[in-house]
Design an enzyme around this catalytic site. Structure first.
Site, mmCIF file in Angstrom:
data_model
loop_
_atom_site.group_PDB
_atom_site.id
_atom_site.type_symbol
_atom_site.label_atom_id
_atom_site.label_comp_id
_atom_site.label_asym_id
_atom_site.label_seq_id
_atom_site.Cartn_x
_atom_site.Cartn_y
_atom_site.Cartn_z
ATOM 1 C CE1 TYR A 1 -34.777 -54.331 33.357
ATOM 2 C CE2 TYR A 1 -34.943 -56.701 33.684
ATOM 3 C CZ TYR A 1 -35.343 -55.555 33.038
ATOM 4 O OH TYR A 1 -36.307 -55.634 32.070
ATOM 5 C CB THR B 1 -36.772 -59.708 26.194
ATOM 6 O OG1 THR B 1 -36.773 -58.314 26.512
ATOM 7 C CG2 THR B 1 -37.201 -59.885 24.753
ATOM 8 C CE LYS C 1 -16.363 -53.258 35.689
ATOM 9 N NZ LYS C 1 -15.456 -54.240 35.125
#
Ligand SMILES: *[C@@H]1O[C@H](CO)[C@@H](O)[C@H](O)[C@H]1NC(C)=O
Length: 297
Positions: free
Chosen positions: A137, A49, A161
């Site tokens: 991601y 984004t 994590k």
């Protein structure tokens, strides 16, 4: 600041000046103030984004420094540092650590998909050198890399994590939440699955729509993830879902920046090849916002 991320993490837009030659510092600062006032829980600049593919390395570092400065320790800042180049991703992650970021979000090198081994080497080096926890991601549609839930959880051994799950694969996300949450904390990152993700147990979402519907996003998170109030959650989701569906049906960054313009904040538009939505689609998004009781210009 606690190292545990939770809540609505805004997949932040990158505002430009009007000729799009530079990141617009004033617009960025005003946007971050607006979001913090609306109650969001974290910022994730430099991701999809944030149009990271059209920013130079120097601009990506500048964006990191500005976001950390403007957030001023009030909410965590997770920097998108992924790149097609292993070395650039490492360099940006080291810089994020030095700049005071809370974590880095790393998309696998894309265009030509990497192997799991190549990905692990990258993440391990990023973690060792930046000293930061990693949010992986997962966006197979853009990276070309599809990993199983157990392979994703296994990335915990190389410093991962958190997960931003933009797979759109709800059963795989569910496996990560139910069976593998001791290894990795999964955030929803697929707009139209936000309600499900929160109800199933994600501590929050990394969410682009929160750039222009931050109050609604925070209210939804509070109702579903915190209070477990499904009735209220469904009322809010009835408003947010059509907006999410719209974003996924069009160029995502273009639609999000159009949404931000519609609530009265200039963004500078998008760098080519992308652009704000055409007038007919702008009108459609405006109507969806009005239906959701969001004030537009
Ligand atoms: C990162 O550090 C660990 C532990 O010291 C080590 O085993 C690993 O090889 C390092 N990774 C890289 C890519 O250097």
């Amino acid at each position: 600041m606690s190292s545990e991320l939770t809540g609505i993490m805004v997949a932040l837009i990158t505002p430009f000046n009007d000729d799009k030659t530079q990141i617009d510092e004033g617009r960025l600062q005003a946007h971050i103030e607006h979001l913090i006032k609306a109650g969001v829980h974290g910022l994730v600049p430099g991701g999809s984004t944030g149009e990271f593919t059209v920013l130079s390395t120097a601009e990506r570092k500048q964006l990191t420094e500005l976001c950390v400065k403007y957030a001023a320790g009030r909410i965590p800042v997770v920097i998108g540092t992924g790149s097609c180049s292993h070395d650039e991703a490492v360099e940006l992650s080291i810089h994020a650590g030095q700049a005071g970021a809370t974590a880095v979000m790393v998309v696998p090198p894309f265009y030509d998909p990497v192997s799991l081994e190549q990905l692990e080497e990258l993440l391990s080096e990023i973690h060792n050198k930046s000293k930061l926890p990693i949010m992986f991601y997962n966006i197979p549609g853009a990276s070309g890399l599809t990993l199983s839930p157990s392979e994703i959880a296994g990335l915990s051994k190389v410093g991962v994590k958190y997960l931003k799950d933009t797979s759109g694969n709800a059963p795989a996300l569910t496996e990560l939440i139910f069976g593998l949450s001791d290894k990795i904390t999964a955030f929803n990152g697929w707009d139209t699955l936000t309600f499900y993700g929160l109800a199933a147990g994600c501590p929050g979402g990394v969410w682009g729509a929160a750039n222009f519907i931050p109050e609604l996003a925070v209210e939804l998170w509070d109702a579903v993830a915190v209070k477990g109030d499904l009735k209220r959650g469904r009322e809010l989701w009835t408003k947010a879902f059509p907006i999410c569906k719209f974003l996924e049906a069009h160029n995502y960054c273009g639609a999000v920046k159009t949404g931000v313009e519609l609530i009265g904040q200039p963004t500078g538009g998008l760098r080519k090849p992308f652009s704000l939505l055409k007038p007919e689609l702008q009108a459609e998004l405006k109507q969806l916002l009005q239906n959701a009781d969001v004030k537009t210009i």
